[in-house]
Design a protein around this motif. Structure first.
Motif, mmCIF file in Angstrom:
data_model
loop_
_atom_site.group_PDB
_atom_site.id
_atom_site.type_symbol
_atom_site.label_atom_id
_atom_site.label_comp_id
_atom_site.label_asym_id
_atom_site.label_seq_id
_atom_site.Cartn_x
_atom_site.Cartn_y
_atom_site.Cartn_z
ATOM 1 N N LYS A 158 0.828 -1.211 0.000
ATOM 2 C CA LYS A 158 0.000 0.000 0.000
ATOM 3 C C LYS A 158 0.863 1.262 0.000
ATOM 4 O O LYS A 158 0.573 2.213 -0.724
ATOM 5 N N GLU A 170 2.434 1.701 -3.430
ATOM 6 C CA GLU A 170 1.472 2.257 -4.393
ATOM 7 C C GLU A 170 1.350 3.765 -4.217
ATOM 8 O O GLU A 170 1.329 4.519 -5.192
ATOM 9 N N SER A 171 1.286 4.208 -2.969
ATOM 10 C CA SER A 171 1.192 5.636 -2.676
ATOM 11 C C SER A 171 2.455 6.374 -3.138
ATOM 12 O O SER A 171 2.367 7.451 -3.730
#
Length: 181
Positions: free
Chosen positions: A158, A161-162
């Motif tokens: 996550k 991805e950010s």
């Protein structure tokens, strides 16, 4: 993504001379240690000299220049780059053909950094991860000082991805920093 052989040796010679000076000036090295011995000494001793340089950067660079008035102009420019260094935690995000992309965790900026003699992919095959790094200007580009610490803290999916989304935005807006000059 790496310096030319001439650039590498020019940087390395300047940096090692500075570390040798720091070692003697701060009493890290034995008084009778010659430069050639320092070159052959272990990595840990050089790392201690480097850590000391990072803590007292401006003062030590000033003193080195002061006691070495015959330093050639090109070496002086390299030494001046040490004053503009950025030390901290960085995430290695991407390895591209011309440089690697690092994000500084403290200031949230992205930097295009060239490796010295081995590519970052060779040095750090398991990225993205967080590293302690010292970046500095060198001949209109950004390099690191040759020391990398850390890498055991991996980046989750996550967060990655950010980071990639942030990278896309700064790339699109031409906000990747390519020079510290």
């Amino acid at each position: 993504m790496i310096l030319s052989q001439n650039e590498y040796f020019e940087y390395l010679n300047t940096h090692l001379n500075l570390l040798f000076f720091v070692g003697h000036y701060k009493g890290i090295l034995e008084d009778d240690m010659e430069y050639e011995e320092f070159l052959e000494t272990n990595f840990k001793t050089k790392a201690i000299c480097r850590e000391t340089l990072l803590k007292e950067n401006d003062e030590l660079v000033n003193k080195f220049i002061e006691i070495n008035p015959e330093i050639p102009e090109e070496q002086l420019q390299i030494l001046e780059g040490f004053r503009k260094n950025i030390y901290g935690q960085f995430v290695l995000l991407k390895c591209l053909s011309k440089h690697a992309i690092f994000k500084n965790i403290d200031n949230e900026k992205f930097y295009a950094v060239k490796a010295l003699s081995d590519t970052f992919e060779e040095l750090i095959p398991d990225y993205p991860a967080i590293f302690e790094l010292n970046i500095l200007p060198f001949k209109g580009q950004i390099i690191y000082d040759g020391f990398i610490k850390g890498g055991s803290m991996k980046i989750g999916k996550k967060i990655m991805e950010s980071l990639l989304q942030e990278y896309s935005e700064v790339k699109k807006n031409n906000q990747i920093i390519t020079s510290l000059d």
